[in-house]
Design an enzyme around this catalytic site. Structure first.
Site, PDB file in Angstrom:
ATOM      1  N   HIS A   5      25.234  13.300  47.309  1.00 58.87           N
ATOM      2  CA  HIS A   5      24.136  13.450  48.259  1.00 58.87           C
ATOM      3  C   HIS A   5      22.915  12.650  47.837  1.00 58.87           C
ATOM      4  O   HIS A   5      22.828  12.186  46.718  1.00 58.87           O
ATOM      5  CB  HIS A   5      23.742  14.931  48.422  1.00 58.87           C
ATOM      6  CG  HIS A   5      23.201  15.570  47.199  1.00 58.87           C
ATOM      7  ND1 HIS A   5      23.989  16.287  46.327  1.00 58.87           N
ATOM      8  CD2 HIS A   5      21.954  15.600  46.674  1.00 58.87           C
ATOM      9  CE1 HIS A   5      23.247  16.732  45.332  1.00 58.87           C
ATOM     10  NE2 HIS A   5      22.003  16.321  45.518  1.00 58.87           N
ATOM     11  N   GLU A  62      20.253  16.274  51.044  1.00 61.25           N
ATOM     12  CA  GLU A  62      19.700  17.535  50.535  1.00 61.25           C
ATOM     13  C   GLU A  62      18.199  17.553  50.821  1.00 61.25           C
ATOM     14  O   GLU A  62      17.464  16.685  50.349  1.00 61.25           O
ATOM     15  CB  GLU A  62      19.927  17.645  49.032  1.00 61.25           C
ATOM     16  CG  GLU A  62      19.237  18.841  48.402  1.00 61.25           C
ATOM     17  CD  GLU A  62      19.287  18.806  46.882  1.00 61.25           C
ATOM     18  OE1 GLU A  62      18.421  19.456  46.264  1.00 61.25           O
ATOM     19  OE2 GLU A  62      20.169  18.147  46.309  1.00 61.25           O
ATOM     20  N   HIS A  85      15.556   3.654  52.258  1.00 63.12           N
ATOM     21  CA  HIS A  85      15.749   4.398  53.494  1.00 63.12           C
ATOM     22  C   HIS A  85      17.114   5.087  53.499  1.00 63.12           C
ATOM     23  O   HIS A  85      17.970   4.780  52.683  1.00 63.12           O
ATOM     24  CB  HIS A  85      15.633   3.472  54.715  1.00 63.12           C
ATOM     25  CG  HIS A  85      16.644   2.359  54.729  1.00 63.12           C
ATOM     26  ND1 HIS A  85      16.387   1.115  54.191  1.00 63.12           N
ATOM     27  CD2 HIS A  85      17.916   2.300  55.196  1.00 63.12           C
ATOM     28  CE1 HIS A  85      17.452   0.345  54.340  1.00 63.12           C
ATOM     29  NE2 HIS A  85      18.398   1.047  54.943  1.00 63.12           N
TER      30      HIS A  85
END
Length: 151
Positions: A5, A62, A85
């Site tokens: 993540h 997250e 980004h």
């Protein structure tokens, strides 16, 4: 090795969930609230990644939310120069950008080319939207729309 993540800190959880889930279309994969540490972790998955909703949590976003202090003050975050980004492939960039505008999201780099657009989250995280497959034919109002701010 497996990529799990990316984490972004958010200062207003309700505004962030509204943006990521209601406007952008992500789904909550799981949420954990830690009373003792006074923070929450919310893991999001792109709605097109249905396999990740089952048991394969890779990759996720997250959202880390540190709860307000005793006076109700929220932590404000600044961004370093090293973060770029988040990026998502979308089925129809024009339809998504129109939906985002209707939800009050500014299109910072319009999809003039039918292929790419940029927006920002409530905390200023840049998000790139990329058309799945070939670029769509240029169409108005996007083709003549100017950039708005930075991304």
């Amino acid at each position: 090795m497996e990529y799990l993540h990316s984490m972004v800190r958010v200062s207003d959880l309700d505004a962030s969930l509204d943006f990521y889930c209601n406007a952008l279309g992500l789904q909550v994969h799981r949420r954990s609230d830690y009373e003792e540490g006074r923070f929450s972790l919310i893991f999001l998955v792109a709605s097109g990644d249905q396999s990740k909703l089952l048991d394969s949590p890779s990759p996720l976003i997250e959202l880390t939310y540190n709860w307000p202090d005793a006076d109700g003050n929220r932590k404000q975050y600044s961004q370093g120069d090293s973060f770029g980004h988040l990026a998502f492939r979308v089925d129809n960039i024009y339809a998504l950008c129109e939906r985002l505008q209707q939800a009050g999201v500014s299109i910072l780099r319009p999809p003039r080319d039918g292929r790419m657009a940029f927006i920002k989250s409530p905390d200023g995280i840049s998000i790139e939207l990329l058309q799945r497959g070939d670029a769509l034919a240029p169409q108005e109002p996007w083709a003549s729309m100017a950039n708005n701010g930075s991304w």
